[in-house]
Write a protein that holds these residues in place. Structure first.
Motif, PDB file in Angstrom:
ATOM      1  N   PRO A 160      58.087  85.767  72.920  1.00 12.53           N
ATOM      2  CA  PRO A 160      57.556  86.789  71.873  1.00 12.53           C
ATOM      3  C   PRO A 160      55.853  86.653  71.903  1.00 12.53           C
ATOM      4  N   THR A 161      55.376  85.603  72.422  1.00  8.63           N
ATOM      5  CA  THR A 161      54.002  85.621  72.149  1.00  8.63           C
ATOM      6  C   THR A 161      53.313  86.612  72.989  1.00  8.63           C
ATOM      7  N   LYS A 162      54.051  86.960  74.320  1.00 11.47           N
ATOM      8  CA  LYS A 162      53.407  87.916  75.133  1.00 11.47           C
ATOM      9  C   LYS A 162      53.076  89.417  74.281  1.00 11.47           C
ATOM     10  N   TYR A 163      53.760  89.515  73.378  1.00 10.36           N
ATOM     11  CA  TYR A 163      53.926  90.983  72.527  1.00 10.36           C
ATOM     12  C   TYR A 163      53.576  90.949  71.233  1.00 10.36           C
ATOM     13  N   GLU A 164      53.147  89.787  70.645  1.00 11.36           N
ATOM     14  CA  GLU A 164      53.005  89.636  69.017  1.00 11.36           C
ATOM     15  C   GLU A 164      51.899  90.127  68.784  1.00 11.36           C
ATOM     16  N   ASN A 165      50.770  90.635  69.607  1.00  9.68           N
ATOM     17  CA  ASN A 165      49.254  91.272  69.080  1.00  9.68           C
ATOM     18  C   ASN A 165      49.565  92.651  69.372  1.00  9.68           C
ATOM     19  N   LEU A 166      50.763  93.583  69.966  1.00 10.16           N
ATOM     20  CA  LEU A 166      50.625  94.724  70.020  1.00 10.16           C
ATOM     21  C   LEU A 166      50.893  95.354  68.863  1.00 10.16           C
ATOM     22  N   ASP A 167      50.824  96.579  68.924  1.00 15.99           N
ATOM     23  CA  ASP A 167      50.520  97.629  67.599  1.00 15.99           C
ATOM     24  C   ASP A 167      51.684  98.134  67.126  1.00 15.99           C
ATOM     25  N   PHE A 168      52.588  97.448  66.610  1.00 17.93           N
ATOM     26  CA  PHE A 168      53.818  97.880  66.056  1.00 17.93           C
ATOM     27  C   PHE A 168      54.176  97.641  64.399  1.00 17.93           C
ATOM     28  N   ASP A 169      54.694  98.405  63.713  1.00 17.56           N
ATOM     29  CA  ASP A 169      55.003  98.007  62.432  1.00 17.56           C
ATOM     30  C   ASP A 169      56.067  96.957  62.157  1.00 17.56           C
ATOM     31  N   HIS A 170      57.080  96.828  62.931  1.00 15.41           N
ATOM     32  CA  HIS A 170      57.846  95.752  62.901  1.00 15.41           C
ATOM     33  C   HIS A 170      58.148  95.091  64.324  1.00 15.41           C
ATOM     34  N   PHE A 171      58.532  93.759  64.135  1.00 13.97           N
ATOM     35  CA  PHE A 171      58.771  93.011  65.427  1.00 13.97           C
ATOM     36  C   PHE A 171      60.209  92.479  65.235  1.00 13.97           C
ATOM     37  N   PHE A 172      61.134  92.572  66.115  1.00 12.62           N
ATOM     38  CA  PHE A 172      62.391  92.212  66.133  1.00 12.62           C
ATOM     39  C   PHE A 172      62.879  91.434  67.305  1.00 12.62           C
ATOM     40  N   LEU A 173      63.518  90.339  67.067  1.00 13.17           N
ATOM     41  CA  LEU A 173      64.095  89.555  68.083  1.00 13.17           C
ATOM     42  C   LEU A 173      65.672  89.758  67.965  1.00 13.17           C
ATOM     43  N   GLN A 174      66.381  90.231  69.143  1.00  8.47           N
ATOM     44  CA  GLN A 174      67.548  90.757  69.279  1.00  8.47           C
ATOM     45  C   GLN A 174      68.280  89.597  70.188  1.00  8.47           C
ATOM     46  N   PRO A 175      69.294  88.839  69.795  1.00  6.60           N
ATOM     47  CA  PRO A 175      69.873  87.910  70.638  1.00  6.60           C
ATOM     48  C   PRO A 175      70.589  88.654  71.882  1.00  6.60           C
ATOM     49  N   MET A 176      70.258  88.056  73.058  1.00  6.68           N
ATOM     50  CA  MET A 176      70.909  88.429  74.151  1.00  6.68           C
ATOM     51  C   MET A 176      72.482  88.244  74.203  1.00  6.68           C
ATOM     52  N   ASP A 177      73.031  89.467  74.449  1.00  5.87           N
ATOM     53  CA  ASP A 177      74.427  89.477  74.479  1.00  5.87           C
ATOM     54  C   ASP A 177      74.983  88.787  75.663  1.00  5.87           C
ATOM     55  N   GLY A 178      76.516  88.527  75.669  1.00 10.35           N
ATOM     56  CA  GLY A 178      76.991  87.989  76.699  1.00 10.35           C
ATOM     57  C   GLY A 178      77.694  86.757  76.225  1.00 10.35           C
ATOM     58  N   LEU A 179      78.032  85.786  77.198  1.00 12.01           N
ATOM     59  CA  LEU A 179      78.659  84.618  76.966  1.00 12.01           C
ATOM     60  C   LEU A 179      77.893  83.627  75.947  1.00 12.01           C
ATOM     61  N   SER A 180      76.480  83.704  76.163  1.00 12.12           N
ATOM     62  CA  SER A 180      75.873  82.615  75.246  1.00 12.12           C
ATOM     63  C   SER A 180      75.382  83.453  74.164  1.00 12.12           C
ATOM     64  N   ARG A 181      75.845  84.506  73.633  1.00 21.71           N
ATOM     65  CA  ARG A 181      75.386  85.192  72.510  1.00 21.71           C
ATOM     66  C   ARG A 181      75.283  84.334  71.085  1.00 21.71           C
ATOM     67  N   GLU A 182      76.334  83.556  71.021  1.00 20.63           N
ATOM     68  CA  GLU A 182      76.239  82.715  69.532  1.00 20.63           C
ATOM     69  C   GLU A 182      75.040  81.727  69.643  1.00 20.63           C
TER      70      GLU A 182
END
Length: 211
Positions: A160-182
């Protein structure tokens, strides 16, 4: 110009700031980060995609010979009983390989707010009302401003630190799907708690059985 579309369907937006809102999804074929063929996944720039975007054989899909024809197909999916608050989500694959000003104008003429979900490697045409960028660790994100940035998490090399200074109104983390989703959901939740710039985005459409 012809437009190649995998599927067009009506559902609830399941992710991000618009989660829960009724929308027509228009899924364009093709992507510049993966062919969509399983035999190519291991060598793809993006290896975790869970979307089928190859071919034009999905519900409502096809080859549309004009922007007006495509916009008409999208409009046909919206309930006739309600002619307001209309939204179309242009997705893929990578929709910006095909989405152009003509389609955007035709969708506006049908009364739709036009949203796009993109990997951020292409500059969008003007006129889009809502831009959602989901950057991939191994691809340069040249689209550095928009309405929401939705980062699949965790991604080695795409912290996330790679993108946190970009110009967006909302910043979301979306858990990667798959066997390790939980496990990924817990990791994303803990990161958001420690870094309140980020919000958690759950794929609610999957949880309630919608496409």
């Amino acid at each position: 110009m012809k437009y190649f579309v995998k599927e067009i369907y009506y559902t609830l937006q399941g992710e991000g700031a618009k989660s829960g809102r009724p929308a027509v999804f228009c899924r364009f074929t093709g992507c510049n980060l993966w062919s969509g063929r399983e035999q190519d996944r291991a060598s793809a720039i993006c290896q975790f995609c869970d979307t089928q975007f190859v071919g034009t054989d999905g519900p409502g899909g096809g080859v549309f010979r004009s922007a007006l024809e495509l916009a008409g197909a999208v409009a046909a999916k919206w309930p006739e009983s309600w002619n307001a608050n209309k939204m179309v989500v242009c997705t893929g694959g990578e929709p910006l390989l095909q989405l152009d000003e003509a389609v955007i104008e035709a969708l506006h003429d049908e009364g739709f707010e036009v949203a796009v979900e993109t990997n951020g490697t292409k500059i969008p045409p003007p006129g889009i009302d809502w831009i959602s960028v989901s950057p991939k660790a191994n691809a340069e994100c040249i689209l550095r401003a928009g309405d929401e940035l939705k980062l699949v998490f965790p991604q080695p090399g795409g912290e996330p630190t790679k993108y946190e200074n970009l110009d967006f109104d909302h910043f979301f983390l979306q858990p990667m799907d798959g066997l390790s989703r939980e496990q990924n959901t817990q990791l994303a939740a803990q990161y958001c708690l420690k870094h309140p710039q980020w919000e958690l985005s759950i794929q609610t459409h999957k949880l309630i059985g919608l496409p």
